[in-house]
Design a protein around this motif. Structure first.
Motif, PDB file in Angstrom:
ATOM      1  N   THR A 170      14.680 -21.926 -22.905  1.00 22.07           N
ATOM      2  CA  THR A 170      13.384 -22.612 -22.921  1.00 22.07           C
ATOM      3  C   THR A 170      13.544 -24.056 -23.394  1.00 22.07           C
ATOM      4  N   LYS A 206      14.916 -26.141 -20.603  1.00 22.36           N
ATOM      5  CA  LYS A 206      13.888 -26.472 -19.620  1.00 22.36           C
ATOM      6  C   LYS A 206      13.011 -27.619 -20.110  1.00 22.36           C
ATOM      7  N   LYS A 218      12.511 -31.486 -18.668  1.00 21.66           N
ATOM      8  CA  LYS A 218      11.187 -32.049 -18.393  1.00 21.66           C
ATOM      9  C   LYS A 218      10.995 -33.384 -19.116  1.00 21.66           C
ATOM     10  N   CYS A 237      22.734 -28.501 -18.116  1.00 25.02           N
ATOM     11  CA  CYS A 237      21.518 -27.686 -18.272  1.00 25.02           C
ATOM     12  C   CYS A 237      20.928 -27.314 -16.916  1.00 25.02           C
ATOM     13  N   ARG A 238      20.929 -28.256 -16.004  1.00 24.03           N
ATOM     14  CA  ARG A 238      20.407 -27.976 -14.653  1.00 24.03           C
ATOM     15  C   ARG A 238      21.230 -26.860 -13.988  1.00 24.03           C
ATOM     16  N   LEU A 295      20.443 -23.447 -15.705  1.00 25.46           N
ATOM     17  CA  LEU A 295      19.131 -22.907 -15.335  1.00 25.46           C
ATOM     18  C   LEU A 295      19.113 -22.418 -13.888  1.00 25.46           C
ATOM     19  N   LYS A 296      19.827 -23.120 -13.005  1.00 22.59           N
ATOM     20  CA  LYS A 296      19.935 -22.637 -11.629  1.00 22.59           C
ATOM     21  C   LYS A 296      20.666 -21.297 -11.591  1.00 22.59           C
ATOM     22  N   ASP A 304      18.317 -18.577 -12.809  1.00 16.30           N
ATOM     23  CA  ASP A 304      17.337 -18.224 -11.782  1.00 16.30           C
ATOM     24  C   ASP A 304      17.979 -17.365 -10.695  1.00 16.30           C
TER      25      ASP A 304
END
Length: 297
Positions: A6, A9, A13, A70-71, A74-75, A78
């Motif tokens: 979290t 993410k 942002k 981080c990208r 997170l990918k 997912d």
């Protein structure tokens, strides 16, 4: 303790929107909570991620490198969620399957009927062929293959019930031409010859204990369709080497007489081939499971 995914993410942002206030408004959080997530990451890493000013935030060099990772993380998360959901989902969709002709017509079709009753949302696109088919390369998700597998095969293979064959002929043919007592006697008979991609198969192999025989046969009827040879056998045209399961009704009814009972024809291995990818789709998973249960080794 704040959840690190979290926090990642939220960090991304902040990078995208440029300020804690903008992120707080987008995610329905307080600016203080946004700041706590960023501080938690910095404390964990022991390094500053952002240059803070009263109006905007800008990345440090560590922050830039960390943002890229981080990208990716997170990918990956997912994708893991998606694959897990796919694995647990209801089997549905079209499944392309290639099956040898005789096995397909006589044994596989009853299995397929039961399979589709259990999984009505799976549509099986069935191809019957005795040609050598490669899973995925020829557009199929699952392939049943009879015979020895290539040593360099990259697909996943699962053994099935071996392909057992028997020698038989009609009583009428035997009364006219005699009953063979030994495999060598077949050289004097009309045999029904199967033709594959390599040409007519004119050598039949037999075994009895440790004794083996290879007999060269011949005959007037040659075909690449086993059902044609079966019809020729029933018409009294010669001796047939065929798939036992396909011929059982005729043998039990005595329309065909089984020959050389003390000799056996070596079984041919049969395998299910498929490429599952990182996680097997539900339609393929249940197909593999059901097929192995229906045709155990």
């Amino acid at each position: 303790m704040l959840d690190r995914l979290t926090s990642m993410k939220i960090f991304i942002k902040v990078v995208e929107l440029g300020s804690f206030a903008a992120v707080a408004q987008r995610l329905t959080l307080s600016p203080q909570m946004v700041a706590k997530h960023i501080e938690a990451l910095e404390h964990h890493l022991g390094a500053r991620l952002l240059h803070r000013t009263t109006r905007r935030q800008s990345l440090t060099e560590t922050g830039r490198l960390y943002c890229e990772q981080c990208r990716l993380v997170l990918k990956g998360a997912d994708r893991a969620d998606s694959l897990a959901a796919n694995t647990l989902g209801t089997p549905r969709g079209t499944l392309s399957v290639s099956v040898p002709v005789t096995f397909g017509r006589t044994v596989f079709l009853p299995f397929l009927h039961d399979f589709q009753k259990r999984y009505p949302e799976v549509q099986v696109q069935l191809s019957l062929t005795d040609q050598l088919v490669h899973p995925t390369m020829d557009g199929h998700e699952a392939v049943i293959r009879i015979g020895k597998l290539d040593t360099d095969l990259t697909a996943i293979s699962r053994p099935l019930t071996p392909y057992r064959r028997v020698i038989c002929a009609t009583q009428t043919y035997l009364e006219k031409h005699g009953i063979p007592d030994m495999p060598e006697d077949l050289t004097a008979h009309q045999c029904l010859v199967y033709e594959n991609a390599g040409g007519p198969v004119t050598t039949w192999h037999f075994s009895r204990g440790s004794v083996t025989r290879a007999v060269t046969i011949s005959g007037k009827t040659i075909s690449n369709d086993s059902s044609v040879l079966r019809s020729a056998a029933l018409a009294g045209d010669g001796i047939l080497l065929g798939y036992e399961q396909a011929l059982l009704p005729e043998i039990r009814s005595k329309s065909l007489v089984r020959l050389l009972p003390q000799w056996t024809v070596p079984d041919r291995p049969m395998h299910l081939l498929y490429n599952a990818g990182p996680v097997m789709a539900p339609k393929l998973r249940v197909f593999v499971t059901e097929l192995q249960q229906a045709f155990p080794t």
